[in-house]
Every structure is written in structure tokens, then in C-alpha cells.
Design a protein around this motif. Structure first.
Motif, mmCIF file in Angstrom:
data_model
loop_
_atom_site.group_PDB
_atom_site.id
_atom_site.type_symbol
_atom_site.label_atom_id
_atom_site.label_comp_id
_atom_site.label_asym_id
_atom_site.label_seq_id
_atom_site.Cartn_x
_atom_site.Cartn_y
_atom_site.Cartn_z
ATOM 1 N N GLY A 34 9.094 3.669 -9.875
ATOM 2 C CA GLY A 34 7.698 4.079 -9.846
ATOM 3 C C GLY A 34 6.854 3.295 -8.859
ATOM 4 O O GLY A 34 5.679 3.619 -8.635
ATOM 5 N N ASP A 35 7.436 2.251 -8.232
ATOM 6 C CA ASP A 35 6.707 1.453 -7.243
ATOM 7 C C ASP A 35 6.773 2.137 -5.884
ATOM 8 O O ASP A 35 7.860 2.315 -5.326
ATOM 9 C CB ASP A 35 7.312 0.047 -7.138
ATOM 10 C CG ASP A 35 7.214 -0.723 -8.442
ATOM 11 O OD1 ASP A 35 6.216 -0.546 -9.147
ATOM 12 O OD2 ASP A 35 8.156 -1.494 -8.742
ATOM 13 N N LEU A 36 5.638 2.520 -5.355
ATOM 14 C CA LEU A 36 5.615 3.219 -4.078
ATOM 15 C C LEU A 36 5.895 2.237 -2.933
ATOM 16 O O LEU A 36 5.267 1.180 -2.852
ATOM 17 C CB LEU A 36 4.259 3.895 -3.870
ATOM 18 C CG LEU A 36 3.881 4.946 -4.919
ATOM 19 C CD1 LEU A 36 2.519 5.553 -4.584
ATOM 20 C CD2 LEU A 36 4.939 6.040 -5.006
ATOM 21 N N PRO A 37 6.817 2.591 -2.005
ATOM 22 C CA PRO A 37 7.253 1.662 -0.949
ATOM 23 C C PRO A 37 6.348 1.681 0.284
ATOM 24 O O PRO A 37 6.835 1.703 1.415
ATOM 25 C CB PRO A 37 8.653 2.182 -0.621
ATOM 26 C CG PRO A 37 8.514 3.667 -0.806
ATOM 27 C CD PRO A 37 7.575 3.853 -1.970
ATOM 28 N N ILE A 38 5.038 1.682 0.079
ATOM 29 C CA ILE A 38 4.118 1.798 1.212
ATOM 30 C C ILE A 38 4.181 0.573 2.118
ATOM 31 O O ILE A 38 4.161 0.688 3.349
ATOM 32 C CB ILE A 38 2.681 2.044 0.700
ATOM 33 C CG1 ILE A 38 2.621 3.394 -0.021
ATOM 34 C CG2 ILE A 38 1.669 2.006 1.850
ATOM 35 C CD1 ILE A 38 1.340 3.645 -0.765
ATOM 36 N N ASP A 39 4.291 -0.614 1.527
ATOM 37 C CA ASP A 39 4.380 -1.834 2.334
ATOM 38 C C ASP A 39 5.638 -1.827 3.201
ATOM 39 O O ASP A 39 5.602 -2.264 4.363
ATOM 40 C CB ASP A 39 4.372 -3.073 1.439
ATOM 41 C CG ASP A 39 3.010 -3.320 0.802
ATOM 42 O OD1 ASP A 39 2.014 -2.740 1.291
ATOM 43 O OD2 ASP A 39 2.943 -4.082 -0.177
ATOM 44 N N ASP A 40 6.738 -1.323 2.652
ATOM 45 C CA ASP A 40 7.980 -1.239 3.429
ATOM 46 C C ASP A 40 7.808 -0.292 4.612
ATOM 47 O O ASP A 40 8.319 -0.540 5.706
ATOM 48 C CB ASP A 40 9.135 -0.742 2.548
ATOM 49 C CG ASP A 40 9.573 -1.780 1.530
ATOM 50 O OD1 ASP A 40 9.228 -2.965 1.712
ATOM 51 O OD2 ASP A 40 10.253 -1.401 0.550
ATOM 52 N N SER B 18 14.403 3.141 1.543
ATOM 53 C CA SER B 18 13.658 3.219 0.277
ATOM 54 C C SER B 18 13.149 4.643 0.110
ATOM 55 O O SER B 18 12.689 5.266 1.064
ATOM 56 C CB SER B 18 12.485 2.226 0.269
ATOM 57 O OG SER B 18 11.605 2.464 1.347
ATOM 58 N N ARG B 19 13.237 5.142 -1.106
ATOM 59 C CA ARG B 19 12.796 6.511 -1.380
ATOM 60 C C ARG B 19 11.276 6.586 -1.476
ATOM 61 O O ARG B 19 10.612 5.600 -1.794
ATOM 62 C CB ARG B 19 13.426 7.006 -2.669
ATOM 63 C CG ARG B 19 14.936 7.219 -2.566
ATOM 64 C CD ARG B 19 15.530 7.646 -3.878
ATOM 65 N NE ARG B 19 16.973 7.867 -3.734
ATOM 66 C CZ ARG B 19 17.557 9.059 -3.850
ATOM 67 N NH1 ARG B 19 16.830 10.132 -4.124
ATOM 68 N NH2 ARG B 19 18.854 9.183 -3.718
ATOM 69 N N ILE B 20 10.750 7.753 -1.209
ATOM 70 C CA ILE B 20 9.308 7.973 -1.331
ATOM 71 C C ILE B 20 8.882 7.797 -2.785
ATOM 72 O O ILE B 20 7.839 7.204 -3.073
ATOM 73 C CB ILE B 20 8.940 9.391 -0.841
ATOM 74 C CG1 ILE B 20 9.323 9.563 0.625
ATOM 75 C CG2 ILE B 20 7.446 9.661 -1.039
ATOM 76 C CD1 ILE B 20 9.255 11.001 1.107
ATOM 77 N N LEU B 21 9.696 8.324 -3.691
ATOM 78 C CA LEU B 21 9.421 8.217 -5.121
ATOM 79 C C LEU B 21 10.611 7.548 -5.820
ATOM 80 O O LEU B 21 11.465 8.219 -6.415
ATOM 81 C CB LEU B 21 9.178 9.602 -5.731
ATOM 82 C CG LEU B 21 7.949 10.362 -5.212
ATOM 83 C CD1 LEU B 21 7.920 11.770 -5.801
ATOM 84 C CD2 LEU B 21 6.676 9.614 -5.565
ATOM 85 N N PRO B 22 10.705 6.225 -5.750
ATOM 86 C CA PRO B 22 11.813 5.532 -6.414
ATOM 87 C C PRO B 22 11.698 5.620 -7.931
ATOM 88 O O PRO B 22 10.603 5.825 -8.473
ATOM 89 C CB PRO B 22 11.663 4.085 -5.923
ATOM 90 C CG PRO B 22 10.226 3.964 -5.557
ATOM 91 C CD PRO B 22 9.788 5.307 -5.062
ATOM 92 N N ARG B 23 12.826 5.457 -8.605
ATOM 93 C CA ARG B 23 12.837 5.557 -10.060
ATOM 94 C C ARG B 23 11.965 4.482 -10.710
ATOM 95 O O ARG B 23 11.460 4.665 -11.816
ATOM 96 C CB ARG B 23 14.268 5.447 -10.580
ATOM 97 C CG ARG B 23 15.120 6.664 -10.250
ATOM 98 C CD ARG B 23 16.474 6.599 -10.931
ATOM 99 N NE ARG B 23 17.259 7.791 -10.681
ATOM 100 C CZ ARG B 23 18.066 7.961 -9.657
ATOM 101 N NH1 ARG B 23 18.182 6.989 -8.753
ATOM 102 N NH2 ARG B 23 18.756 9.074 -9.512
#
Length: 254
Positions: free
Chosen positions: A98-104, A91-96
């Protein structure tokens, strides 16, 4: 240290690298405990090799403690731990979206890195209580699994690379600390290996992946990981380092 009649724990032993290692160790005479979150998979491998299966969540200290207690009661104090359990995430740090993947990110570190530390700690505690096995005073061996991604992390692999980098980084300090009780700590960093995931890819996709590997020009076999793990156990001078098992591959940015 010879594998024959020693108690060995393989986490993630129900499939892939872990299953191959469980088979290799059992063939060499070890008493193998197959630990996996997938109960059916663990039972299948254990039945095939004459070992035992134990269901475990390696990110849960209580689950690990219960699993290691079961192994000790059935097979004796484990002298070998091979940590193959883990997850691969992208998962990208800044996905298109806009949801930040912090939980992942948190989940990946909890399973891959914290889980390896939890099992390492429980194994070391039990090994410290056992008698030395040879004139060197050796009591046990712990092998963790990193990935070439810890050095060659690709775009989208921040969480995965961080978790595997943590595993690599704790190898030397763990080996230095546990030297006083005669326990060695090593890490294997596999490259591109044939797994259940790559088996589902079209032939051309697998060939494209293999084309990036200098030599041999193919995906690694799980049995080759198992062979290295076996050699690490048997070669007492291997301690405190990370071995890349990768055919000289260096991953590109994407």
C-alpha cells in the motif's frame, strides 16, 4: 572522428558497460576520464588504463560542473561523452504493502534522465568552445545509454522505463540542436547484458534469461557495448538515433 589523443569522459566508468568502454577507448588511444560515484571503483579502472578518476554525482549540477572542470584542466576539452551512469529500479505502481513508490520514481528519473541531461549540457558547452576536428566541422560526440526497457518495459519497471524512454526521446531533438556546433548525439539501448548483478545468479537462472534471446543465445558482453560506442564515435553519419543492442530480444510483461 578518430579516438586517438581525444579527451573522453565515461560516466559510470567504474564498472560494467562504462568500465568496458573506458578500457576500449584507452586502448584506441583516447585520454579517458573515469567518472563514477564510487571513488574506489573509478580509481581502479583509471589506474588500469592510465586515465584519471573523478568522483561525481551526475544528478547534482554543481558536482558535474566541478568534475568536467577537472577533466578539462587535466585532459583538455572533452570531445567524447559516454553516459553509462544510472540505476536499475523495480517497484509496482500499487504494491501490496500500500506504500506508493513515488520517491523511488523521482530518484530514478533524477539519476537516469536528469543526470544524462546535465552531463550532456556541460559537455555540449565545452565542445562548442573547441575547434573543429575535421572537414565536416565535427567538434564532439555524446552517447547516452537507454535500455530496451524503454520500449519493452516490464511490470514493476515504470520508473526505469520512463527514465530510459526520456533518454531515447531526447536523442533526436538534442542532435538537431547541437548540429549547429558540430556535435553528434546518439543513444544505445542495451538488452540483457552480463553485469555484476547477473554474475551472482545461479547458472540455471542465467540460462533462463538467455533462453529469451533469439540470437546469440547468451547475455551480451560489456565489450560489445564498448565496441558499438567506439564505432559511433568513428562513424560521422551516425547521429540522432537510438540503436538497440539486444540480440533481437523483446521483453515479456514479467
Amino acid at each position: 572522428m578518430h579516438l586517438d589523443q581525444l579527451s573522453a569522459i565515461i560516466t559510470g566508468g567504474g564498472s560494467g558497460l562504462g568500465a568496458a568502454t573506458a578500457r576500449k577507448f584507452a586502448k584506441a588511444g583516447a585520454r579517458v576520464a573515469v567518472l563514477d560515484r564510487n571513488e574506489d571503483a573509478a580509481n581502479q579502472i583509471a589506474a588500469d588504463i592510465g586515465g584519471i578518476a573523478v568522483t561525481v554525482d551526475i544528478a547534482d549540477p554543481a558536482s558535474v560542473a566541478a568534475a568536467f572542470n577537472t577533466v578539462t584542466n587535466k585532459l583538455g576539452i572533452p570531445r567524447i561523452l559516454v553516459n553509462c551512469a544510472g540505476i536499475g529500479t523495480a517497484s509496482r505502481i500499487l504494491p501490496r504493502s500500500g506504500d506508493l513508490p513515488i520517491d523511488d520514481f523521482i530518484k530514478t528519473l533524477n539519476i537516469n534522465l536528469t543526470g544524462s541531461f546535465i552531463t550532456l549540457s556541460h559537455a555540449a558547452k565545452l565542445m562548442a568552445e573547441a575547434a573543429p576536428l575535421n572537414d565536416d566541422g565535427e567538434r564532439g560526440v555524446i552517447i547516452n545509454t537507454s535500455s530496451v526497457g524503454y520500449e519493452d518495459g516490464q511490470i514493476g519497471q515504470c520508473a526505469y522505463a520512463a527514465s530510459k524512454g526520456g533518454i531515447a526521446a531526447m536523442t533526436l531533438p538534442a542532435a538537431r540542436e547541437l548540429a549547429r556546433i558540430g556535435v553528434r548525439v546518439m543513444t544505445i539501448a542495451p538488452g540483457l547484458f552480463a553485469t555484476a548483478m547477473t554474475d551472482t545468479l545461479p547458472d540455471e537462472a542465467r540460462e533462463a534469461i538467455a533462453a529469451n534471446i533469439p540470437f546469440p543465445k547468451r547475455l551480451g558482453h560489456a565489450s560489445e557495448y564498448a565496441e558499438l560506442a567506439c564505432h559511433i564515435v568513428e562513424n560521422t553519419m551516425l547521429n540522432g538515433t537510438v540503436i538497440r543492442l539486444d540480440g533481437a530480444v523483446r521483453l515479456q510483461a514479467r
